[in-house]
Design a protein around this motif. Structure first.
Motif, mmCIF file in Angstrom:
data_model
loop_
_atom_site.group_PDB
_atom_site.id
_atom_site.type_symbol
_atom_site.label_atom_id
_atom_site.label_comp_id
_atom_site.label_asym_id
_atom_site.label_seq_id
_atom_site.Cartn_x
_atom_site.Cartn_y
_atom_site.Cartn_z
ATOM 1 N N ILE A 140 -61.336 62.607 24.518
ATOM 2 C CA ILE A 140 -60.926 61.598 23.545
ATOM 3 C C ILE A 140 -61.882 60.423 23.669
ATOM 4 C CG2 ILE A 140 -59.054 60.107 22.760
ATOM 5 C CD1 ILE A 140 -57.121 62.005 24.257
ATOM 6 N N GLN A 141 -62.666 60.180 22.631
ATOM 7 C CA GLN A 141 -63.668 59.111 22.625
ATOM 8 C C GLN A 141 -63.167 57.944 21.780
ATOM 9 O OE1 GLN A 141 -66.630 59.306 24.267
ATOM 10 N NE2 GLN A 141 -66.242 61.385 25.015
ATOM 11 N N THR A 142 -63.408 56.730 22.251
ATOM 12 C CA THR A 142 -63.008 55.530 21.518
ATOM 13 C C THR A 142 -64.223 54.656 21.275
ATOM 14 O OG1 THR A 142 -60.822 55.557 22.542
ATOM 15 C CG2 THR A 142 -61.508 53.506 21.507
ATOM 16 N N SER A 143 -64.381 54.205 20.025
ATOM 17 C CA SER A 143 -65.513 53.349 19.679
ATOM 18 C C SER A 143 -65.103 52.404 18.559
ATOM 19 C CB SER A 143 -66.709 54.197 19.236
ATOM 20 O OG SER A 143 -67.790 53.383 18.837
ATOM 21 N N GLY A 170 -62.608 50.526 18.087
ATOM 22 C CA GLY A 170 -61.225 50.630 17.655
ATOM 23 C C GLY A 170 -60.844 51.963 17.071
ATOM 24 N N ASN A 171 -61.809 52.854 16.883
ATOM 25 C CA ASN A 171 -61.532 54.181 16.350
ATOM 26 C C ASN A 171 -61.634 55.218 17.466
ATOM 27 O OD1 ASN A 171 -61.317 53.258 13.610
ATOM 28 N ND2 ASN A 171 -63.559 53.110 13.571
ATOM 29 N N SER A 172 -60.880 56.292 17.330
ATOM 30 C CA SER A 172 -60.936 57.353 18.330
ATOM 31 C C SER A 172 -61.023 58.708 17.647
ATOM 32 C CB SER A 172 -59.706 57.306 19.242
ATOM 33 O OG SER A 172 -58.526 57.592 18.518
ATOM 34 N N PHE A 173 -61.665 59.640 18.321
ATOM 35 C CA PHE A 173 -61.693 61.016 17.838
ATOM 36 C C PHE A 173 -61.623 61.938 19.033
ATOM 37 C CE2 PHE A 173 -66.098 59.924 18.634
ATOM 38 C CZ PHE A 173 -66.650 61.072 19.169
ATOM 39 N N THR A 174 -61.118 63.145 18.785
ATOM 40 C CA THR A 174 -60.863 64.091 19.864
ATOM 41 C C THR A 174 -61.657 65.363 19.663
ATOM 42 O OG1 THR A 174 -58.607 63.236 20.134
ATOM 43 C CG2 THR A 174 -59.073 65.402 21.075
ATOM 44 N N VAL A 175 -62.250 65.842 20.733
ATOM 45 C CA VAL A 175 -62.959 67.121 20.735
ATOM 46 C C VAL A 175 -62.224 68.044 21.687
ATOM 47 C CG1 VAL A 175 -65.123 68.323 21.237
ATOM 48 C CG2 VAL A 175 -65.167 66.003 20.270
ATOM 49 N N THR A 176 -61.856 69.225 21.209
ATOM 50 C CA THR A 176 -61.133 70.174 22.047
ATOM 51 C C THR A 176 -61.818 71.536 22.052
ATOM 52 O OG1 THR A 176 -59.683 70.871 20.223
ATOM 53 C CG2 THR A 176 -58.903 69.078 21.637
ATOM 54 N N SER A 177 -61.637 72.235 23.157
ATOM 55 C CA SER A 177 -62.068 73.630 23.287
ATOM 56 C C SER A 177 -60.907 74.390 23.901
ATOM 57 C CB SER A 177 -63.311 73.747 24.182
ATOM 58 O OG SER A 177 -64.380 72.955 23.691
ATOM 59 N N GLU A 178 -60.452 75.469 23.232
ATOM 60 C CA GLU A 178 -59.271 76.192 23.679
ATOM 61 C C GLU A 178 -59.568 77.683 23.761
ATOM 62 O OE1 GLU A 178 -55.790 73.385 21.733
ATOM 63 O OE2 GLU A 178 -56.605 75.041 20.544
ATOM 64 N N LEU A 179 -59.015 78.316 24.777
ATOM 65 C CA LEU A 179 -59.241 79.749 24.969
ATOM 66 C C LEU A 179 -58.734 80.523 23.755
ATOM 67 C CD1 LEU A 179 -60.192 81.935 26.979
ATOM 68 C CD2 LEU A 179 -57.844 82.003 27.864
ATOM 69 N N GLU A 180 -59.620 81.367 23.209
ATOM 70 C CA GLU A 180 -59.295 82.120 21.999
ATOM 71 C C GLU A 180 -59.186 83.624 22.266
ATOM 72 O OE1 GLU A 180 -60.638 81.912 17.378
ATOM 73 O OE2 GLU A 180 -62.256 81.888 18.867
ATOM 74 N N SER A 181 -60.041 84.154 23.123
ATOM 75 C CA SER A 181 -59.993 85.588 23.414
ATOM 76 C C SER A 181 -60.606 85.855 24.785
ATOM 77 C CB SER A 181 -60.742 86.401 22.348
ATOM 78 O OG SER A 181 -62.130 86.099 22.358
ATOM 79 N N VAL A 182 -60.106 86.932 25.418
ATOM 80 C CA VAL A 182 -60.621 87.364 26.721
ATOM 81 C C VAL A 182 -60.800 88.861 26.676
ATOM 82 C CG1 VAL A 182 -60.193 87.457 29.207
ATOM 83 C CG2 VAL A 182 -59.386 85.488 27.887
ATOM 84 N N ASP A 183 -61.954 89.344 27.069
ATOM 85 C CA ASP A 183 -62.203 90.780 27.084
ATOM 86 C C ASP A 183 -61.143 91.483 27.920
ATOM 87 O OD1 ASP A 183 -64.418 90.338 25.599
ATOM 88 O OD2 ASP A 183 -65.865 91.081 27.069
ATOM 89 N N GLY A 184 -60.601 92.548 27.358
ATOM 90 C CA GLY A 184 -59.637 93.344 28.112
ATOM 91 C C GLY A 184 -58.208 92.838 28.054
#
Length: 236
Positions: free
Chosen positions: A216-219, A221-235
């Motif tokens: 979560i970055q703030t600059s 007075g504004n903020s934005f969020t960058v996310t990375s979430e597990l989507e798939s796993v072999d097997g």
């Protein structure tokens, strides 16, 4: 900027080593100090036994025996995909290798850079030994080369207790429910690092390792969020 960040981590860790020389893991007669317990490297290796966990997120209850830290990586040879939101490099793939019992190497590719991350697992810490951009998946370092590497930071550390700290990170949750495109996990461990303009969080689940990242970055007075979430796993 990236080099400066890594330098800061190295300097911070160097100060810790100066104050507690047994922090570095280099020789068999060096003690590993986890702030709560000291043990020899040989004993630590013996006590790390147990197969990789496969549950969706076990209830740890700070069980120092039944939760080996190796369980916080995917198995050797596994590939996984992470779905990103917030910028073009938030999505990435990883390939996991465990060339030796106590070492994990993760290749992370976000389409812009290929990162090689090297970790050492002890009884109570996962140390980050190296994190660098590489051109290709070269041969793994030898066990002798890995044993001689000085940690640049701590990736994860026991005890899993809310409020516990290591490096610049604090454990803020130990039983978080995390929804990802892959599945919903229970009993996730959440660690957080804050600075003046940003909050970074990582979510760990036994049997899978890192299942989510959040920045979560703030600059101005504004903020934005960058996310990375597990989507798939072999097997899976």
């Amino acid at each position: 900027m990236k080099k400066a960040k890594y330098l800061l981590i190295v300097l911070t860790f160097a100060l810790l080593v100066t104050g507690c020389a047994d922090k570095a893991v280099k020789n068999d007669d060096v003690l590993i100090n986890d702030e709560t317990n000291s043990t020899s490297k040989e004993t630590a290796q013996k006590n790390q036994g147990g197969e990789q966990g496969t549950n969706e997120g076990l209830s740890h209850q700070n069980d120092e025996v039944t939760v080996p830290l190796r369980d916080f990586f995917l198995e050797d040879g596994t590939k996984a995909q992470y779905k990103g939101e917030g910028n073009e490099f938030a999505s990435y793939t990883i390939e996991v290798a465990q060339p030796y019992e106590d070492y994990f190497i993760i290749y992370e590719n976000n389409g812009g850079v290929l990162l090689r991350k090297i970790y050492k697992v002890t009884d109570h810490q996962i140390y980050t030994l190296d994190e660098a951009a590489v051109d290709s998946k070269d041969e793994f370092p030898s066990i002798e080369e890995l044993d001689e590497m000085t940690p640049i930071g701590i990736y994860l550390q026991k005890p899993f207790e809310q409020g516990a700290t290591f490096d610049l990170w604090t454990i803020i949750k130990t039983d978080e429910i995390v929804e990802t495109p892959f599945r919903t996990f229970e009993n996730a461990i959440v660690i957080e690092k804050q600075d003046e303009n940003a909050i970074n969080r990582k979510y760990f689940v036994q049997g899978f390792g890192e299942v989510k990242r959040e920045a979560i970055q703030t600059s101005e007075g504004n903020s934005f969020t960058v996310t990375s979430e597990l989507e798939s796993v072999d097997g899976h």
